[in-house]
Enzyme design. Structure first.
Site, PDB file in Angstrom:
ATOM      1  N   ASP A   1      33.642  63.328  69.517  1.00 17.75           N
ATOM      2  CA  ASP A   1      33.403  63.317  68.067  1.00 17.75           C
ATOM      3  C   ASP A   1      33.537  61.913  67.469  1.00 17.75           C
ATOM      4  OD1 ASP A   1      32.920  66.011  68.110  1.00 17.75           O
ATOM      5  OD2 ASP A   1      34.947  66.580  67.519  1.00 17.75           O
TER       6      ASP A   1
ATOM      7  N   ARG B   1      30.639  63.558  60.250  1.00 21.04           N
ATOM      8  CA  ARG B   1      31.138  62.386  60.985  1.00 21.04           C
ATOM      9  C   ARG B   1      30.183  61.197  60.881  1.00 21.04           C
ATOM     10  NH1 ARG B   1      35.788  64.380  62.723  1.00 21.04           N
ATOM     11  NH2 ARG B   1      35.763  66.493  63.550  1.00 21.04           N
TER      12      ARG B   1
HETATM   13  C1  S3P Z   1      35.546  71.497  69.277  1.00 19.74           C
HETATM   14  C2  S3P Z   1      34.984  71.117  70.467  1.00 19.74           C
HETATM   15  C3  S3P Z   1      33.967  70.063  70.603  1.00 19.74           C
HETATM   16  C4  S3P Z   1      33.927  69.181  69.366  1.00 19.74           C
HETATM   17  C5  S3P Z   1      33.958  69.976  68.094  1.00 19.74           C
HETATM   18  C6  S3P Z   1      35.213  70.827  68.017  1.00 19.74           C
HETATM   19  C7  S3P Z   1      36.533  72.583  69.280  1.00 19.74           C
HETATM   20  O1  S3P Z   1      32.700  70.657  70.754  1.00 19.74           O
HETATM   21  O2  S3P Z   1      32.781  68.359  69.398  1.00 19.74           O
HETATM   22  O3  S3P Z   1      33.924  69.116  66.957  1.00 19.74           O
HETATM   23  O4  S3P Z   1      37.242  72.774  68.253  1.00 19.74           O
HETATM   24  O5  S3P Z   1      36.625  73.284  70.284  1.00 19.74           O
HETATM   25  P1  S3P Z   1      32.192  71.260  72.165  1.00 19.74           P
HETATM   26  O6  S3P Z   1      33.080  72.329  72.579  1.00 19.74           O
HETATM   27  O7  S3P Z   1      30.800  71.755  71.888  1.00 19.74           O
HETATM   28  O8  S3P Z   1      32.206  70.126  73.124  1.00 19.74           O
END
Ligand code: S3P
Length: 431
Positions: free
Chosen positions: A316, A390
């Site tokens: 992120d 973001r």
């Molecule tokens: C998150 C996992 C990540 C992240 C998202 C929040 C979470 O995504 O990019 O902002 O809270 O599990 P992915 O699981 O798709 O990698």
């Protein structure tokens, strides 16, 4: 709505950050299906988390906000959720949509999930495919997009290798496993954030974790026990202020109570390698999550390579790292980050477009980008955030050091994860 950036002579201050977004979602979800009342202190009150909260209220869970900023969730137990009378709206929140698909697949009732026009173009097949292998009945638009209809059914454990390192996918399957007969065994290609595993264990669920392999053996007697949860400050939000201090002259800031979970701290590792002057102190642990206070000061940065298994730990923060790279000496190469293309926006394309408008030399790669620095940023233009919180915040940070202010389109998206971001950035920015 467009936001206008503002410049800062220096960044100074000592602040507390709002609660971690990922942990806030999980706290609400596990509290709802636990036995007894869970108290959550420091829940992030951003749009994304409030969608999760509202959905559980629709599913019959009493959630009350106490005066001291503490939420009380009256857990209904694993089998106490009730069918909602209407569609469950996830807004922009991929975490809400994916985790709840896993949870709802094993209920004894019918649910429909949908989101905003951005979320409704993000892939849900990554959760649908393994959940169907577990016995779930899910209908979706074009077999991969929201809205989803879920007819709850009896699930069974499977042995599954995740095709992507995604905590949302992993968590959807772990939540489904609470309702599945037998053993669920999943293997991640790389480590992704492990908040679900930590919190499930805190609520009393036994997991077996061997490296990248996680299993839950459900013998039908699982129970979650209510907890008191203190949500740490969000490192992904802290990163914007750290970056602001690194690139603005004569700056020094202290950020308190920031979560430094090792599956999330890639940003700290990378900026240190770039030459950032950052110190962590008061390192401690609360509710199974490590925390620290962080001091960051103006630094001379150099370009580096960001790739491989580090990527999920800073996924992120990559748009922000690209902004930092524009101020670093030499080339920064970001690779292995194709997942950025299916986030709240196509973050590779959005970042490249924005940086180019600011006068940065950037090459777009299928799975990343190459940024050349350092560049004196121009400004006086309009950048599209593509309604991505973001992207908007990363360019607000760039705006601190541009020659002229510029506009960021659809920047109200910032409320998705950090409603007070602009107010805090303004407070820290001395003119
Ligand atoms: C998150 C996992 C990540 C992240 C998202 C929040 C979470 O995504 O990019 O902002 O809270 O599990 P992915 O699981 O798709 O990698």
């Amino acid at each position: 709505m467009s936001f206008k950036t503002f410049q800062a002579r220096t960044i100074q201050g000592d602040i507390n950050l709002p609660g971690d977004k990922s942990i806030s979602h999980r706290a609400l979800i596990l509290a709802a299906i636990a036995e007894g009342n869970t108290y959550i202190k420091g829940l992030l009150e951003s749009d994304d988390c409030l969608h999760t909260l509202n959905i559980f209220q629709q599913l019959g869970v009493e959630i009350r906000k106490n005066e001291e900023g503490i939420y009380r969730v009256e857990g209904v137990g694993l089998y106490g959720l009730k069918e909602a009378q209407d569609i469950l709206y996830c807004g922009n929140s991929g975490t809400t949509a994916r985790l709840l698909t896993g949870l709802l697949a094993g209920q004894k009732f019918y649910s429909v999930l949908t989101g905003d026009k951005y979320l409704n173009t993000r892939p849900m097949d990554r959760v649908i495919i393994p959940l169907e292998k577990m016995g779930a009945r899910i209908w979706s638009r074009q077999d991969k997009y929201l809205p989803l209809s879920i007819k709850g059914s009896q699930l069974s454990g499977i042995n599954y290798k995740l095709p992507v390192a995604s905590a949302q996918l992993k968590s959807a399957l772990l939540l489904a496993a609470l309702y599945a007969q037998g053993e669920l065994k999943i293997t991640e290609p790389e480590y992704s954030r492990d908040h679900t595993e930590r919190m499930l264990q805190a609520f009393g669920v036994k997991l077996e974790i061997r490296g990248k392999e996680i299993s839950i053996n459900n013998t039908g007697d699982l129970k979650l026990h209510a907890q008191e949860i203190e949500v740490p400050g969000d490192l992904s939000s802290a990163a914007f202020f750290i970056a602001a201090a690194l690139i603005t002259p004569d700056s020094e800031i202290i950020l308190r109570n920031v979560g430094i979970n090792p599956t999330r701290d890639g940003f700290l590792k990378v900026v240190r390698e770039m030459g950032a002057r950052i110190e962590l102190f008061n390192i401690r642990e609360k509710a199974g999550e490590p925390l620290a206070d962080i001091r960051a000061r103006t630094s001379t940065l150099k370009g580096i390579n960001i790739e491989g298994e580090l990527i999920p730990a800073l996924i992120d923060e990559l748009p922000l790292l690209a902004v930092l790279a524009s101020q670093a000496e030499g080339k920064t190469i970001i690779k292995d980050a194709a997942e950025l293309r299916v986030k709240e926006s196509d973050r590779i394309s959005a970042t490249v477009k924005g940086l180019r408008k600011l006068g940065v030399n950037v090459e777009e790669l299928a799975d990343g980008m190459v940024i050349e620095g350092p560049v004196r940023l121009e400004g006086g233009i309009e950048i599209d955030s593509f309604y991505d919180h973001r992207i908007a915040m990363s360019f607000m940070v760039a705006g601190l050091i541009t020659e002229k202010s510029f506009l960021i389109k659809d920047a109200e998206a910032i409320k998705i994860s950090f409603p007070d971001f602009c107010a805090i950035l303004k407070k820290l920015s001395k003119r």
